[in-house]
Scaffold this active site. Structure first.
Site, PDB file in Angstrom:
ATOM      1  N   CYS A 121       0.849  -1.151  -0.241  1.00 19.88           N
ATOM      2  CA  CYS A 121       0.222  -0.032  -0.010  1.00 19.88           C
ATOM      3  C   CYS A 121       0.864   1.330   0.056  1.00 19.88           C
ATOM      4  CB  CYS A 121      -0.947  -0.126   1.064  1.00 19.88           C
ATOM      5  SG  CYS A 121      -2.132   1.520   1.189  1.00 19.88           S
ATOM      6  N   CYS A 218      -5.748  -3.311   7.109  1.00 17.01           N
ATOM      7  CA  CYS A 218      -7.106  -2.352   7.429  1.00 17.01           C
ATOM      8  C   CYS A 218      -8.346  -3.318   6.743  1.00 17.01           C
ATOM      9  CB  CYS A 218      -6.969  -0.942   6.929  1.00 17.01           C
ATOM     10  SG  CYS A 218      -6.679  -0.997   4.981  1.00 17.01           S
TER      11      CYS A 218
END
EC number: 2.8.1.13
Length: 378
Positions: A121, A218
């Protein structure tokens, strides 16, 4: 009480403390860290713009907080921006995040490797796409809430260093940051302990001052990553054989996605004279190979996609093969990390990050390992 001035925002070509007319974009996740970064940026005198990327929203689905960049987090970021009097923009990157991070996460597990989605990410969505947004907005720099330090070296180029607070250091997850990215990035929290960050948020009356920290991954509700992989790559959840180092069948497993190299829990095989650990995963045959702890010892790790930001350094170094592991003495030769002493639990798919003291020299993705020449009974 206003936020303190922070030297991290010093820009090349400007007098110290002179940021009038400068523009800073802050990556705002809605948490306390990035909110304080926004406050520090605003206090610097520069025009400050908050940017939030909508990445993945399972917070509402699982009925709890702590999920990064979800709907509530966006509302929190906007509330902080309003209190600070700065502009705030939200960009929908769910599709990009799904394709570049979540799909890669599932693919890696299906291939028998142990992925680190936070690095992917940072490498893609945050430090590539967000960079483009910041530059399009005319920003002089991009500031984030990562706990690392940016240090300008003797040659005038930015270096990546560990955070002052070792318990919060995130340098392992940022090993793929390039030289050009470091020149543009700012990390105002790298020299601060977390309690001080919360104090600043409370002093400024920010509603996120006591907000819990977000979880590491997440998009994995309640830590059940296997359910994500099973949904996207169902073949990775198929049962198979558990075998010893000699190939002898010892039992059955419920899917390779439940295991990683070095794992002991969940093997559920009785009758062994010593504890058994996962030595390797063989997705082609769906076999889980187990053995005693000494079978985990490796002398080297072969790396792919090496990012090197330690130009000119030729001294001793250490290597870190897991985010919570201690750096150990090693050498870096021909794309391989060679450990001075055997290292245990080194899993393909993880990253090996190289350090010179607190400075990050670079790192790469572990493709394969070289077993240490220890006596291992079959």
């Amino acid at each position: 009480m206003g936020a303190p001035m922070n030297p991290e925002f010093q820009l090349e070509g400007r007098a110290p403390g002179s940021l009038a007319g400068a523009r800073i974009v802050v990556a705002m996740s809605g948490g306390v860290d990035s909110s304080v970064v926004a406050a520090l940026a605003a206090a610097s005198g520069a025009e400050t713009i908050g940017v939030t990327l909508q990445l993945y929203d399972h917070g509402a689905a699982v009925g709890r907080t702590g999920s990064c960049c979800a709907g509530q987090d966006i509302r929190d970021a906007r509330a902080v921006a309003d209190r600070l009097g700065i502009a705030h923009y939200v960009f929908d990157y769910e599709s990009r995040f799904r394709d570049s991070v979540i799909a890669d996460f599932a693919d890696e597990y299906a291939a028998g490797r142990t992925p680190i989605p936070c690095v992917r990410c940072n490498q893609g969505v945050k430090f590539t796409d967000l960079f483009g947004i910041a530059r399009d907005l005319g920003a002089d720099c991009l500031a984030t809430g990562h706990y690392v330090r940016r240090v300008v070296g003797a040659g005038g180029r930015a270096e990546l260093h560990r955070a002052a607070d070792p318990a919060r250091d995130q340098s392992y997850f940022l090993f793929a940051t390039t030289r050009d990215q470091l020149d543009y990035l700012r990390f105002p929290l790298g020299a601060m302990p977390k309690p001080r960050v919360r104090e600043i948020a409370a002093e400024l009356g920010l509603g996120v001052a006591a907000k819990p920290d977000s979880q590491d991954i997440c998009f994995v509700p309640d830590g059940d990553y296997a359910s994500i992989v099973k949904r996207l790559r169902p073949e990775a959840a198929e049962e198979g054989e558990i075998v010893g180092l000699d190939g002898r069948v010892l039992g059955r497993h419920r899917g390779l996605i439940h295991f990683t190299v070095g794992q002991r829990r969940g093997i559920e095989i009785g009758g062994s004279p010593e504890p058994l650990y996962v030595v390797r995963l063989e997705p082609e045959t769906k076999r889980l190979v187990v053995g005693p702890r000494r079978a985990l010892a490796v002398s080297a790790a072969m790396l792919d996609d090496v990012n090197w930001i330690g130009e000119g350094y030729e001294g001793p170094l250490t290597a870190k093969v897991r985010s919570l592991a201690k750096p150990v003495p090693a050498r870096f030769e021909d794309g391989a990390v060679r450990f001075d002493q055997p290292e245990y639990g080194v899993a393909p798919g993880q990253a090996a990050v190289l350090y010179a003291g607190d400075r990050v020299l670079g790192g790469g993705w572990i493709r394969a390992t070289v077993p240490a020449e220890l006596a291992v009974a079959a």
